[in-house]
Each structure stands twice: as structure tokens, then as C-alpha cells.
Design a protein around this motif. Structure first.
Motif, PDB file in Angstrom:
ATOM      1  N   PRO A   2       0.826  -1.209   0.000  1.00  0.00           N
ATOM      2  CA  PRO A   2       0.000   0.000   0.000  1.00  0.00           C
ATOM      3  C   PRO A   2       0.857   1.256   0.000  1.00  0.00           C
ATOM      4  O   PRO A   2       1.947   1.284   0.586  1.00  0.00           O
ATOM      5  CB  PRO A   2      -0.790  -0.125   1.304  1.00  0.00           C
ATOM      6  CG  PRO A   2      -0.718  -1.558   1.682  1.00  0.00           C
ATOM      7  CD  PRO A   2       0.590  -2.066   1.158  1.00  0.00           C
ATOM      8  N   VAL A  53       2.399   1.271   5.291  1.00  0.00           N
ATOM      9  CA  VAL A  53       2.038   2.008   4.083  1.00  0.00           C
ATOM     10  C   VAL A  53       3.208   2.903   3.691  1.00  0.00           C
ATOM     11  O   VAL A  53       3.644   3.749   4.471  1.00  0.00           O
ATOM     12  CB  VAL A  53       0.772   2.857   4.319  1.00  0.00           C
ATOM     13  CG1 VAL A  53       0.420   3.652   3.050  1.00  0.00           C
ATOM     14  CG2 VAL A  53      -0.390   1.979   4.750  1.00  0.00           C
ATOM     15  N   ARG A 194      -3.994  -2.633  -7.011  1.00  0.00           N
ATOM     16  CA  ARG A 194      -4.971  -3.164  -6.060  1.00  0.00           C
ATOM     17  C   ARG A 194      -5.773  -2.062  -5.360  1.00  0.00           C
ATOM     18  O   ARG A 194      -6.231  -2.250  -4.232  1.00  0.00           O
ATOM     19  CB  ARG A 194      -4.274  -4.067  -5.038  1.00  0.00           C
ATOM     20  CG  ARG A 194      -3.582  -5.257  -5.685  1.00  0.00           C
ATOM     21  CD  ARG A 194      -2.959  -6.164  -4.661  1.00  0.00           C
ATOM     22  NE  ARG A 194      -2.301  -7.303  -5.309  1.00  0.00           N
ATOM     23  CZ  ARG A 194      -1.662  -8.275  -4.660  1.00  0.00           C
ATOM     24  NH1 ARG A 194      -1.600  -8.252  -3.327  1.00  0.00           N
ATOM     25  NH2 ARG A 194      -1.086  -9.264  -5.315  1.00  0.00           N
ATOM     26  N   ARG A 196      -4.813   0.457  -3.930  1.00  0.00           N
ATOM     27  CA  ARG A 196      -4.176   0.885  -2.678  1.00  0.00           C
ATOM     28  C   ARG A 196      -2.988   1.803  -2.923  1.00  0.00           C
ATOM     29  O   ARG A 196      -2.057   1.855  -2.126  1.00  0.00           O
ATOM     30  CB  ARG A 196      -3.734  -0.337  -1.868  1.00  0.00           C
ATOM     31  CG  ARG A 196      -4.887  -1.153  -1.277  1.00  0.00           C
ATOM     32  CD  ARG A 196      -5.763  -0.325  -0.335  1.00  0.00           C
ATOM     33  NE  ARG A 196      -6.800  -1.121   0.285  1.00  0.00           N
ATOM     34  CZ  ARG A 196      -6.750  -1.618   1.512  1.00  0.00           C
ATOM     35  NH1 ARG A 196      -5.692  -1.410   2.267  1.00  0.00           N
ATOM     36  NH2 ARG A 196      -7.752  -2.327   1.990  1.00  0.00           N
ATOM     37  N   TRP A 197      -3.036   2.535  -4.030  1.00  0.00           N
ATOM     38  CA  TRP A 197      -2.018   3.558  -4.298  1.00  0.00           C
ATOM     39  C   TRP A 197      -2.787   4.877  -4.307  1.00  0.00           C
ATOM     40  O   TRP A 197      -3.197   5.367  -5.337  1.00  0.00           O
ATOM     41  CB  TRP A 197      -1.329   3.294  -5.630  1.00  0.00           C
ATOM     42  CG  TRP A 197      -0.074   4.087  -5.855  1.00  0.00           C
ATOM     43  CD1 TRP A 197       0.051   5.440  -5.939  1.00  0.00           C
ATOM     44  CD2 TRP A 197       1.247   3.559  -6.041  1.00  0.00           C
ATOM     45  NE1 TRP A 197       1.354   5.802  -6.167  1.00  0.00           N
ATOM     46  CE2 TRP A 197       2.113   4.665  -6.240  1.00  0.00           C
ATOM     47  CE3 TRP A 197       1.769   2.271  -6.067  1.00  0.00           C
ATOM     48  CZ2 TRP A 197       3.486   4.507  -6.455  1.00  0.00           C
ATOM     49  CZ3 TRP A 197       3.133   2.128  -6.287  1.00  0.00           C
ATOM     50  CH2 TRP A 197       3.982   3.236  -6.480  1.00  0.00           C
ATOM     51  N   ASN A 198      -2.986   5.432  -3.120  1.00  0.00           N
ATOM     52  CA  ASN A 198      -3.942   6.520  -2.936  1.00  0.00           C
ATOM     53  C   ASN A 198      -3.256   7.863  -2.770  1.00  0.00           C
ATOM     54  O   ASN A 198      -2.036   7.935  -2.573  1.00  0.00           O
ATOM     55  CB  ASN A 198      -4.839   6.207  -1.735  1.00  0.00           C
ATOM     56  CG  ASN A 198      -5.375   4.789  -1.769  1.00  0.00           C
ATOM     57  OD1 ASN A 198      -5.072   3.991  -0.893  1.00  0.00           O
ATOM     58  ND2 ASN A 198      -6.140   4.441  -2.798  1.00  0.00           N
ATOM     59  N   CYS A 209      -6.641   7.504  -6.729  1.00  0.00           N
ATOM     60  CA  CYS A 209      -5.326   7.301  -7.335  1.00  0.00           C
ATOM     61  C   CYS A 209      -4.868   8.550  -8.065  1.00  0.00           C
ATOM     62  O   CYS A 209      -5.583   9.544  -8.152  1.00  0.00           O
ATOM     63  CB  CYS A 209      -5.347   6.101  -8.282  1.00  0.00           C
ATOM     64  SG  CYS A 209      -6.107   6.426  -9.876  1.00  0.00           S
ATOM     65  N   TYR A 227      -7.489   5.409   8.656  1.00  0.00           N
ATOM     66  CA  TYR A 227      -6.970   4.889   7.396  1.00  0.00           C
ATOM     67  C   TYR A 227      -7.776   3.679   6.938  1.00  0.00           C
ATOM     68  O   TYR A 227      -8.206   3.597   5.782  1.00  0.00           O
ATOM     69  CB  TYR A 227      -5.495   4.526   7.545  1.00  0.00           C
ATOM     70  CG  TYR A 227      -4.903   3.884   6.311  1.00  0.00           C
ATOM     71  CD1 TYR A 227      -4.473   4.658   5.239  1.00  0.00           C
ATOM     72  CD2 TYR A 227      -4.790   2.494   6.211  1.00  0.00           C
ATOM     73  CE1 TYR A 227      -3.942   4.072   4.097  1.00  0.00           C
ATOM     74  CE2 TYR A 227      -4.258   1.903   5.080  1.00  0.00           C
ATOM     75  CZ  TYR A 227      -3.842   2.694   4.023  1.00  0.00           C
ATOM     76  OH  TYR A 227      -3.327   2.110   2.891  1.00  0.00           O
ATOM     77  N   ASP A 228      -8.007   2.734   7.828  1.00  0.00           N
ATOM     78  CA  ASP A 228      -8.710   1.507   7.448  1.00  0.00           C
ATOM     79  C   ASP A 228     -10.127   1.787   6.964  1.00  0.00           C
ATOM     80  O   ASP A 228     -10.644   1.085   6.073  1.00  0.00           O
ATOM     81  CB  ASP A 228      -8.753   0.535   8.625  1.00  0.00           C
ATOM     82  CG  ASP A 228      -7.398  -0.086   8.919  1.00  0.00           C
ATOM     83  OD1 ASP A 228      -6.533  -0.061   8.028  1.00  0.00           O
ATOM     84  OD2 ASP A 228      -7.203  -0.576  10.046  1.00  0.00           O
ATOM     85  N   PHE A 231     -11.240   2.189   3.185  1.00  0.00           N
ATOM     86  CA  PHE A 231     -11.453   1.034   2.318  1.00  0.00           C
ATOM     87  C   PHE A 231     -12.713   0.249   2.684  1.00  0.00           C
ATOM     88  O   PHE A 231     -12.954  -0.836   2.165  1.00  0.00           O
ATOM     89  CB  PHE A 231     -10.201   0.165   2.334  1.00  0.00           C
ATOM     90  CG  PHE A 231      -8.973   0.969   2.055  1.00  0.00           C
ATOM     91  CD1 PHE A 231      -8.725   1.465   0.786  1.00  0.00           C
ATOM     92  CD2 PHE A 231      -8.105   1.312   3.083  1.00  0.00           C
ATOM     93  CE1 PHE A 231      -7.626   2.256   0.530  1.00  0.00           C
ATOM     94  CE2 PHE A 231      -6.995   2.106   2.834  1.00  0.00           C
ATOM     95  CZ  PHE A 231      -6.746   2.585   1.555  1.00  0.00           C
TER      96      PHE A 231
END
Length: 280
Positions: A2, A53, A194, A196-198, A209, A227-228, A231
């Protein structure tokens, strides 16, 4: 792995020809008037982002247009973060380079100006001093440029390889002459990153992204959300659903960089063709 890219400010004066800055600024100011991330805000956000991360100083602008960027980076480093930098060096000083030379970066990427001046980078004495210092700093640098050739004064200072890159459309946010691709992907697709590149913005908003210049997919805000929870948000779950259901319009269906074709419909319909001449 991530990743969270840090956008230290909004309104990049470099305004590269292949970067849809106007689209981004127009979308951002509808949500916030916080145009520059403060050091205190960064510390608060960074403390909410898990250590696993990776942190990248890049995002939707040149990081060092914010004078607190080096201090932000040091704060992240002191807390054991893995750090990558992607910079044009604009706004960086020689003293910044001296501070950065002691940090074990995962990657340090420098975007150089080209002869066509797509980047509007002023190649003056200050810029060349910083470039020369960073070339001698001991930091392992990866250099790249767009256009037909790197600026000659810049190229003369660099001993390492310089990679030529081809611009892409940022999920349809810009048009590039000579590049052809399907306007909208069909079938079941997936994200190579995935999802997860935010991207973290100065006001705490987190968008999906680095292609989301129109801020179509705001996952949450680190001023109020964990953070969690980003998603588990309705927006993130809708994007995940949209990867399988082509009736849902998500930016991934226009992606010409990181989208993967997962079923037979996608593999037949979604091939991307590149033409490397007459770019921009």
C-alpha cells in the motif's frame, strides 16, 4: 505494498503540458479552500497512516512548492517510514539537498525538463545548483524526462542514465496526439495497484489514485476518518464493484496505465495501442 502519495499543495505552477492541473484545481476548490498542507496537518495525517504504508512525496503537484516539504519528510523518516520522492526539484534548495542526503530513500526520482519546455521549469542558476548538488549527494537517483530530448544544460550535469518516458492520458483526462486506445474498457478488469495507491490532499481528503484529477472517487478524509475506514467507505466499495460491473462508471474503465483485463470480454475488447511519435 500500500502507498499514500502526499500532495503538499494545490495549484502547481510548473503545469506540465501532460498534467491536467486545471481539472484537478477546479474539482478541489469546490470542496476546500485549504491550498497548502501545513506541517501540523501532515503530522496528524501521517500518524493515522499505518507504518506498513509507503509514503511518496509526489501527488498532484511538485512537493517542494510547499516550503515545509523537507520538514514533513524528516518527520516521516524519524518515525521509520519507507519514503519515495518524485520531484522536479523546483522549490528545493541546496540546503534541502544536504538534509536529504542522509535519508535512505526507497526511491528518489527526478523529473527533468525537456527541450520542448513542456514542464515550464526555469533552468536558471539556482535550479542548476540544486541539480548539481543532488547529483553529487550520494542519493541514488533515477532520472527521467518527457519530450524528444532532455534540456542540454541539464543533461550536461548528469552522469547516470536518463530515461525517456511516454505520457499517458491519466484515465482520459488529457488527449495525446498519436496515441490510440479504447475509450472505455469493457468486461471484468482489475487494478495492478490493487486500489491501494492513494492520494492524500492538503485538506485531508484521500482520493483513489493519481489518475483521479476530477476527484470522482473521494474515499474519505483523514481529519475525521481512520486509514482503514477509507477502504470500507461506500465510494471505495462502489469502485470495487465497478471493476466487475461495467455498468458502473469508474475512472478505472478509462485507465491506460494500471488496469488489467481479467475475463475474455476484457481481453478481446480492451487492447491498448501506442504510437510513440508526435506525442503532445
Amino acid at each position: 505494498m500500500p502507498v499514500m502519495e502526499i500532495t503538499t499543495g494545490v495549484g502547481c505552477k510548473i503545469s506540465c503540458a501532460y498534467c491536467p492541473q486545471e481539472t484537478f484545481v477546479k474539482a478541489y476548490v469546490k470542496r476546500s479552500n485549504v491550498m497548502r498542507m501545513s506541517l501540523d496537518a501532515f503530522k496528524s495525517y501521517a500518524d493515522k497512516i499505518p507504518v506498513y504504508v509507503d509514503i511518496i512525496f509526489s501527488g498532484m503537484n511538485e512537493p517542494w512548492l510547499n516550503p515545509d516539504c523537507t520538514a514533513m519528510l524528516l518527520y516521516a523518516h524519524e518515525r521509520g517510514r519507507k519514503i519515495t520522492v518524485n520531484t522536479t526539484l523546483v522549490g528545493m534548495s541546496v540546503s534541502d539537498v544536504d538534509i536529504l542526503s542522509g535519508i535512505p530513500f526507497e526511491r528518489f526520482i527526478v523529473h527533468l525538463p525537456c527541450v520542448e519546455n513542456y514542464e515550464k521549469i526555469e533552468v536558471n542558476g539556482d535550479y542548476l545548483d540544486v541539480l548539481e548538488r543532488i547529483e553529487k549527494s550520494g542519493i541514488k537517483i533515477r532520472y527521467y524526462f518527457y519530450g524528444s530530448a532532455v534540456h542540454p544544460q541539464v543533461g550536461a550535469l548528469i552522469k547516470d542514465d536518463i530515461f525517456r518516458m511516454t505520457p499517458y492520458t491519466r484515465s482520459g483526462n488529457i488527449k495525446i496526439k498519436g496515441r490510440y486506445f479504447r475509450k472505455r474498457r469493457k468486461g471484468v478488469i482489475a487494478c495492478q495497484r490493487r486500489l491501494r495507491w492513494n492520494i492524500l490532499l492538503p485538506n485531508g481528503d484521500v482520493i483513489l489514485c493519481s489518475n483521479d484529477y476530477g476527484m470522482l472517487h473521494v474515499l474519505g478524509n483523514l481529519n475525521t476518518d481512520s486509514y482503514d475506514s477509507l477502504f470500507l467507505s461506500n465510494e471505495f466499495l462502489n469502485v470495487k464493484k465497478g471493476l466487475r460491473d461495467e455498468r458502473i462508471d469508474i475512472i478505472c474503465r478509462y485507465c491506460d496505465m494500471y488496469a488489467k483485463n481479467e475475463d475474455i470480454v476484457a481481453k478481446l475488447w480492451n487492447p491498448i495501442y501506442f504510437k510513440h511519435k508526435d506525442v503532445l
